[in-house]
Each structure stands twice: as C-alpha cells, then as structure tokens.
Motif scaffolding. Structure first.
Motif, mmCIF file in Angstrom:
data_model
loop_
_atom_site.group_PDB
_atom_site.id
_atom_site.type_symbol
_atom_site.label_atom_id
_atom_site.label_comp_id
_atom_site.label_asym_id
_atom_site.label_seq_id
_atom_site.Cartn_x
_atom_site.Cartn_y
_atom_site.Cartn_z
ATOM 1 N N ARG A 92 -6.508 7.572 -1.547
ATOM 2 C CA ARG A 92 -6.180 6.774 -2.820
ATOM 3 C C ARG A 92 -4.846 6.115 -2.781
ATOM 4 O O ARG A 92 -4.512 5.123 -3.485
ATOM 5 N N LEU A 93 -4.040 7.027 -2.687
ATOM 6 C CA LEU A 93 -2.491 6.673 -2.608
ATOM 7 C C LEU A 93 -2.318 5.511 -1.480
ATOM 8 O O LEU A 93 -1.619 4.590 -1.325
ATOM 9 N N ILE A 132 -1.114 12.709 -7.019
ATOM 10 C CA ILE A 132 -1.771 11.613 -7.948
ATOM 11 C C ILE A 132 -2.575 11.892 -9.068
ATOM 12 O O ILE A 132 -3.244 11.333 -9.848
ATOM 13 N N HIS A 173 -4.177 3.657 0.346
ATOM 14 C CA HIS A 173 -4.726 2.684 0.607
ATOM 15 C C HIS A 173 -4.742 1.836 -0.715
ATOM 16 O O HIS A 173 -5.808 1.156 -1.127
ATOM 17 N N SER A 174 -3.990 2.275 -1.564
ATOM 18 C CA SER A 174 -3.917 1.320 -2.930
ATOM 19 C C SER A 174 -2.375 0.592 -3.101
ATOM 20 O O SER A 174 -1.449 1.205 -2.467
ATOM 21 N N ARG A 175 -2.481 -0.539 -3.489
ATOM 22 C CA ARG A 175 -1.238 -1.594 -3.382
ATOM 23 C C ARG A 175 -0.519 -1.468 -4.932
ATOM 24 O O ARG A 175 -1.357 -1.354 -5.842
ATOM 25 N N SER A 207 3.213 10.668 -6.001
ATOM 26 C CA SER A 207 2.034 10.392 -6.965
ATOM 27 C C SER A 207 1.897 8.828 -7.020
ATOM 28 O O SER A 207 0.917 8.540 -7.513
ATOM 29 N N ASN A 208 2.933 7.996 -6.608
ATOM 30 C CA ASN A 208 2.688 6.683 -6.604
ATOM 31 C C ASN A 208 3.189 5.988 -5.361
ATOM 32 O O ASN A 208 3.940 6.525 -4.922
ATOM 33 N N LEU A 257 0.882 -1.158 0.079
ATOM 34 C CA LEU A 257 -0.010 0.012 -0.073
ATOM 35 C C LEU A 257 0.905 1.321 0.242
ATOM 36 O O LEU A 257 2.084 1.319 0.530
#
Lengths: 531, 195
Positions: free
Chosen positions: A167-168, A243, A170-172, A137-138, A7
């Motif tokens: 969104r960053l 992001i 909690h995103s894998r 951003s990622n 994440l």
C-alpha cells in the motif's frame, strides 16, 4: 519548495538518487518494480551515470550492490519479499561483512498476497540477520529515510534493510525533496580482510555485529522516525509499526487520540520507549502490517507477563493487510457496518491478453496431455501461471522461481512419465538454468517448455536477460542440440507443435522446446513508440 | 474539504488517467492528495481499483475506510457494485453503463442496473456513446470525470487545466477533444439530476 507527486517506490528511488547513490541493482517483482523503473527513467540518474540495469535475479543484485559498497560507493538492491529468500545467502552474510560505502537492501512485502505466493514479513529477516531495519510509514519517510539509511550504514559499516509494503509502494503523495549530495569516491575498505568470511575472521566480525546491537538500539531510541506521543487514557497504549500508524491516525482526524502511541519505523525496537509504554499502560495493542513480530517479541513464549493485544489474541486478523476499520475495531471493540457486495457481482480473475503466445502454447500442451491425463505439468512464476485458471487448467504447480524444472526432475526421478516443466524466459535465466544442469547431468527423462515472450511480462515488461540467448544457454548447459527446438506459437503451427512435443516426450532424455513470440504488451508499446 | 473516491474498472481500461487528471487538479488547488493503485497481477484483465483521497488537511491512510467513500467513480457498471462496501451512506455511485464482458458468467445488464438503482445517489451514464458522438472514443474517461465534476469539490477550471497539463504534449486537438468530453460529461450529469 514544490512537492513531487510520487509513489512510495518512487519516493525511495528519488531519495537514494539525491542521497548520492552510485548504483542500483534489482530483479522485477510486485510491488518493488517501480523503484528501479524510476531510477532508469530519471534524468539525474542518467546525468550522474548511476548504474541502473536489471540483474539476473535477486541474489546477483544483492551481491553486486554489496560489491559496489566494498568499493566505497553507495548502492541499493531492491526486490519483492520472496526475492529476499533468493538473496538470503548474501543478505545474512552481509550483516557480518558489513558495508564500506553505504548500502541499502530494499524489500517490498505483499501482505494479503495481491501478486505473490506468500506474505512473509521481511522484518523477520532484519531481526534474523541482526541488521537495522527501516519501515517508512509514508512517502515522505521513504524519501527521507534514504539519506538516514546511507548515513547509518556508513557510520556503523552495516547494510540497512528497508521494508516497504504494497500500500505504500503503490500509493502516491506529495514529497518534499532535499539538496542533492555528491556520490562517494572509489575507496577500498581500510581493513582489507573485512569481506573475507573465513571462520576466524567471521567469528571476530560476528562479535562486532553483536556488540553493535546496543548502538543500533540507541539509534532507534534517538530516531526521528520513532515517535512517542503521550495520551491521558493509559488503559491502552498503542504500538503502531510502519503504515499501521496511518490506519490508526485515520481514526483521529478531528480529535486527539486519547491513548499513548508509539510509532515505530526503525528497528531494532527502541527499548526505552517500549519499556515506557508497557509499564505505564494497562494493556498494549500492537498494530503491524504483516506478521505479529513485535507482538511475539513483547509477549514472549508464555505470554503471561504483559497484557498484549494484536494478531495473536484475535483483536486483529492473524493474516492479511490491516485497514482503518480493523484498527478501530481492535481498539474499541465496536464492529463497523458496510453495504454488502450484491450477489450478482462475479469474480473477474486476471487472464492472458488477447493474442498472447502463451494461449497458443497451452492449447498445444493441453491437446498433447489429453493422452496422458492430468498432473504431469510442473510450472513456475510469471504470466504463464495464469494457465492454472479456467479455461486452461494446464499446470499443476507454482512454487518459487525456477522450481518448475527441478520439481519436474524430482517427479521424473520418482517415475512420473511424462514429466513436463513450463517456465518463462526471464524465470529461466533467473533460476531455471542451474536446475536444467542437474537434469542434463543425469539425462533425466523430461521435457522443458521455455515460453519465450522475450520480456519479464507479469511485472510490466522489463528487459529479459534471456533474449537471443536461450538456445546457446541450453547448448552450453549440455542439452543435445537436436533436442533444443524453437517453435513459433501461432494457430497455424498448432499441429506441428503437437507433433514436436509428442516426439520429445518419447525421447528418453532432456528436451527443451522453446515457443518464442513477443509479449503483446511490449509489442504494442514498441509499435506505438515507432509511430 | 475532504473527498474520498474509489475509482474502478477492468485492468487495461485506464482508470489511472482519471486519477492523474483529478490528482493534478487537486494539487493545483493546493490540496493534499493520496492515491493508492493496483499494479501487477490484476492488471491482466482483472478487476482494478484505485483509492483517491483529497483533503485540505493532512491525509494519513492510503486506503479509504469501508463506509467512507464519497464517490465510487467506475468506468464499468458491474465493477461499480464490487466496491459498495466502501461507499458512505450518502455517497454517490457514478458509473459508465457499458459492460466490459470478458468472463463467462457476466450478469444480465438489467440486473446490474437494478442494483445500481438501489443506491440512493447514483448517476448512470453511457460515457462510451457520448465520447463516440464527439468523435473522440478514447475520451470516455474524461466524460466520466465530467460526470463526477459536480461532486469532486474541485473547481471545474482546475480539471480543465489538469487535462491541458496531462495531454498538452499530444497537441491542441487532443486537449480540446478531451475538454469537450469533460464538458459533455458535466452537462449529462446536470440533466440526469434534473430528471
């Protein structure tokens, strides 16, 4: 090298561990919680004896991280965006004291308020404090920026603000890791008065901070995270922050973006890049997740010198998260079509877990309050806030951590009777104790219910500082021991609890009733682990 | 190769175990992967979704655009409809048909099935029943992955390897039950589409 699947929160956590951090401090808050949880689980962190315990609140976390920096070691504190309000005193002043060991203040913002009271944009705090700010951003940048931020922090002796968004966080995604660095040795600041913000010293250090702004700007211009890509169509230039850059590029997977694009992930704004894009392009579209901060800066108050588009002129919505569709619509003016949600689909709001002790506590409170009518219960932030929803409708406020007790006090001072505060155990030790002291000093006529589920529930069950300490804390603050009453919120105790709360409402002074029963989620987890 | 998948369900139902298995299989197949999930408030019995993106090229957005999802894979029927705005014109709705009824105004099941029937490409499956009949009621999620396996663009063997990896430490019996569930979901879909 094999990539780790992490994440955004976890990528940053792995980054600070690998970049030689010696200690992390945090209070749980969505979407920042997983940073500390990752460090707590990490074998490397355990082997390196990295400090990784939860703090009482964001202010104590920020101050402890600054203290570790004072002692020469690398540190990080982490919190959700509203947590930075709690830590703001330390945060603002730490830009003036500066750092010794590298130190990062990580703040995870929650645009669209998935789990929050507001969607304030922490980049404004960075600008406010004149502190360099990173906005990955990622997931890979989350990791890489940990190294970069510690380096810059030590080079200029300045704390760094790291801003993530939901969104960053909690995103894998796959993340390539680097070689692990050594931690710093204990080393006191060379200038023994660096951290003494007496006016004479503070004035001097503030001038140093101001003088450093040009250097910070230069760092942003040279930063690998800020990237200018030229385009042949200069009718529009695009500035994409954090992001928002991904949402732009999503629309150019199979073709090249024809417009010049300035990706920004490090602040203060890189002046040269900004000058180039604004002077070469007919108009500039600013894409930023959160507030229109960069857009406002470029536009100025009168907004009459440049053709700037974004959230302020209606090209993009003024509030809420961005997404790829909104971005392409802002760029091309073309609306996107989508299948509507069928009308039969009903809302499914969150609710108390089956068997939760809060259910029993609120059933009691609702019965007691029938006598007095609506509008007497000031509450706070946690799972128990769900009692604002049907079927309970038990509470009348949720403002900030700890505000239940102090708002109930103010309402009681205004003549509201009864005045009831409902707060959770972890929220109480976060920011409720000082308000209770105010009430004790004046013997305010109010009842405080501390719903003790012995954990920080809403964020997933992190350790609560309040466990086994609530009664002694209340006694220590001066609540009379006859009016500190522990009860067990179970159906069979309903009548007893109703009687006790009625009796404490009638007592003219501060009462604290503590319904105590463990959170069903943590209980389940423990039972499973013991099998 | 690019597959955008919305996973949906109710907080606590365990959509993340689906994401973990497919995600592992994607990485194992040398693909890029991004997966955005929901934490916090809605995990308490509210609606939850996860955006799972798989591609042989770099993926930018963590969110799937509206009208861009190849599959809505849902373990609750009403929840599959909530995300229709994300579905691509020729996308698939693959959903479990067992309602999770924790609200007072839950719609009639037949109305939900009518709405699902309006989607051109759909598979409605009683994954709970299939899992129970295998003596593995907890493997409902694996039945759902199996049901979607024909549209994932990932080798079936990689999904099996994913299950082995994720459940391996719980012992062979659990691994085998889950693989059995995966296969049962696959054959259900194959039969469903023949009809």
């Amino acid at each position: 090298m094999e990539k780790m699947l992490l994440l955004g929160d976890e990528a940053l956590a792995q980054g600070v561990i690998d970049a030689g951090m010696s200690g992390m401090y945090a209070y749980p808050g969505t979407p920042s919680t997983e940073i500390m949880e990752y460090v707590q689980r990490s074998k490397t962190a355990a082997e390196r004896d990295i400090h990784r315990k939860w703090s009482a609140n964001e202010k104590t976390a920020a101050e402890s991280a600054l203290g570790m920096s004072y002692a020469g070691k690398r540190s990080m504190c982490a919190m959700k965006h509203v947590g930075l309000n709690v830590a703001a005193d330390c945060f603002m002043n730490s830009a003036i004291t500066g750092a010794n060991g590298g130190t990062i203040v990580t703040v995870a913002d929650d645009p669209s308020m998935h789990s929050s009271q507001n969607e304030q944009d922490s980049r404004n705090y960075g600008k406010f404090a004149l502190m360099p700010t990173f906005e990955p951003s990622n997931q890979q940048e989350c990791y890489d920026m940990a190294f970069h931020a510690f380096d810059m922090s030590e080079k200029y002796q300045i704390p760094i603000l790291m801003r993530l968004t939901t969104r960053l966080s909690h995103s894998r995604s796959g993340v390539a890791v680097k070689e692990i660095r050594e931690q710093n040795e204990l080393k006191l600041p060379e200038d023994k008065r660096q951290f003494v913000l007496l006016p004479a010293i503070a004035r001097k250090r503030y001038k140093m901070l101001l003088a450093n702004q040009e250097k910070f700007e230069h760092e942003s211009e040279m930063s690998p995270f800020n990237k200018y890509s030229d385009g042949s169509d200069k009718s529009v230039g695009i500035i994409a922050c954090g992001i928002a850059y991904n949402y732009l590029m999503e629309n150019y997977l199979d073709k090249e973006c024809p417009y010049p694009v300035l990706k920004i992930s490090q602040y203060p704004l890189p002046r040269k890049h900004i000058e180039k894009i604004t002077s070469e392009c007919g108009s500039v579209l600013v894409l930023e997740e959160g507030a229109p901060m960069v857009e406002e800066m470029l536009k100025g108050f009168l907004g009459n010198c440049l053709n700037i588009k974004g959230r302020l002129d209606g090209s993009l919505p003024r509030d809420g998260e961005l997404n790829p569709n909104l971005v392409i619509k802002a760029l091309t003016g073309k609306d996107f079509s989508m299948t509507p949600v069928p009308e039969i689909v009903a809302a499914r709001p969150p609710k108390f877990c089956n068997g939760c002790g809060h259910i029993d506590a609120y059933n009691v409170l609702n019965e007691v309050m029938k006598e007095y009518g609506d509008g007497h219960v000031l509450s706070d932030i946690g799972c128990y806030t769900l009692a604002a929803l049907p079927p309970f409708h038990s509470i009348n406020s949720c403002v900030d951590m700890g505000a239940s007790i102090t708002m109930a006090k103010g309402a009681a001072d205004a003549g509201l009777f009864p005045s009831i505060a409902v707060i959770g155990d972890s929220t109480f030790t976060h920011s409720g104790m000082t308000g209770l002291l105010d009430a004790v000093i004046e013997n305010t006529n109010m009842v405080v219910l501390i719903l003790d589920n012995s954990t920080t529930g809403m964020t997933g069950g992190q350790d609560s500082h309040a466990v086994d300490r609530l009664v002694s804390i209340c006694e220590g603050l001066g609540v009379h021991k006859d009016h500190i009453i522990r009860v067990t919120p179970l159906k069979k105790n309903h009548e007893d609890m109703v009687r006790i709360i009625r009796q404490e409402i009638e007592y003219k002074g501060v009462s604290v009733v503590i319904p105590t029963r463990e959170c069903m989620q943590t209980l389940k987890r423990k039972t499973k682990a013991n099998k | 190769m690019k597959k955008d998948i919305i996973l949906s369900g109710v907080g606590g139902q365990g959509i993340l175990s689906i994401a973990t298995v497919i995600g592992y299989a994607a990485i194992d197949s040398g693909l890029y992967m991004k997966q955005a999930e929901v934490h916090g408030m809605s995990q308490r019995g509210g609606d939850v979704q996860s955006h799972l993106r798989i591609s042989d090229k770099e993926i930018f957005s963590d969110l799937i655009p509206f009208g861009g999802a190849d599959i809505i894979l849902s373990i609750e029927p009403m929840e599959s409809l909530r995300y229709l705005p994300y579905l691509a014109e020729d996308g698939w709705v693959i959903t479990n048909n067992t309602p999770f009824n924790n609200i007072v105004n839950y719609p009639e099941v037949k109305d939900i099935e009518t709405e699902i029937g309006k989607v051109k490409n759909h598979i409605l499956i009683d994954a709970d029943d299939i899992a129970r009949s295998l003596g593995a009621p907890l493997s409902m999620n694996m039945v759902m992955i199996g049901a979607a396996s024909g549209s994932l663009g990932i080798d079936f063997s990689k999904l099996e390897a994913g299950i082995k990896f994720i459940f391996g430490r719980k012992g062979d019996e659990i691994v085998n039950k889950n693989i059995e569930a995966l296969r049962a979901g696959k054959s259900f879909s194959e039969n469903f589409l023949k009809k």
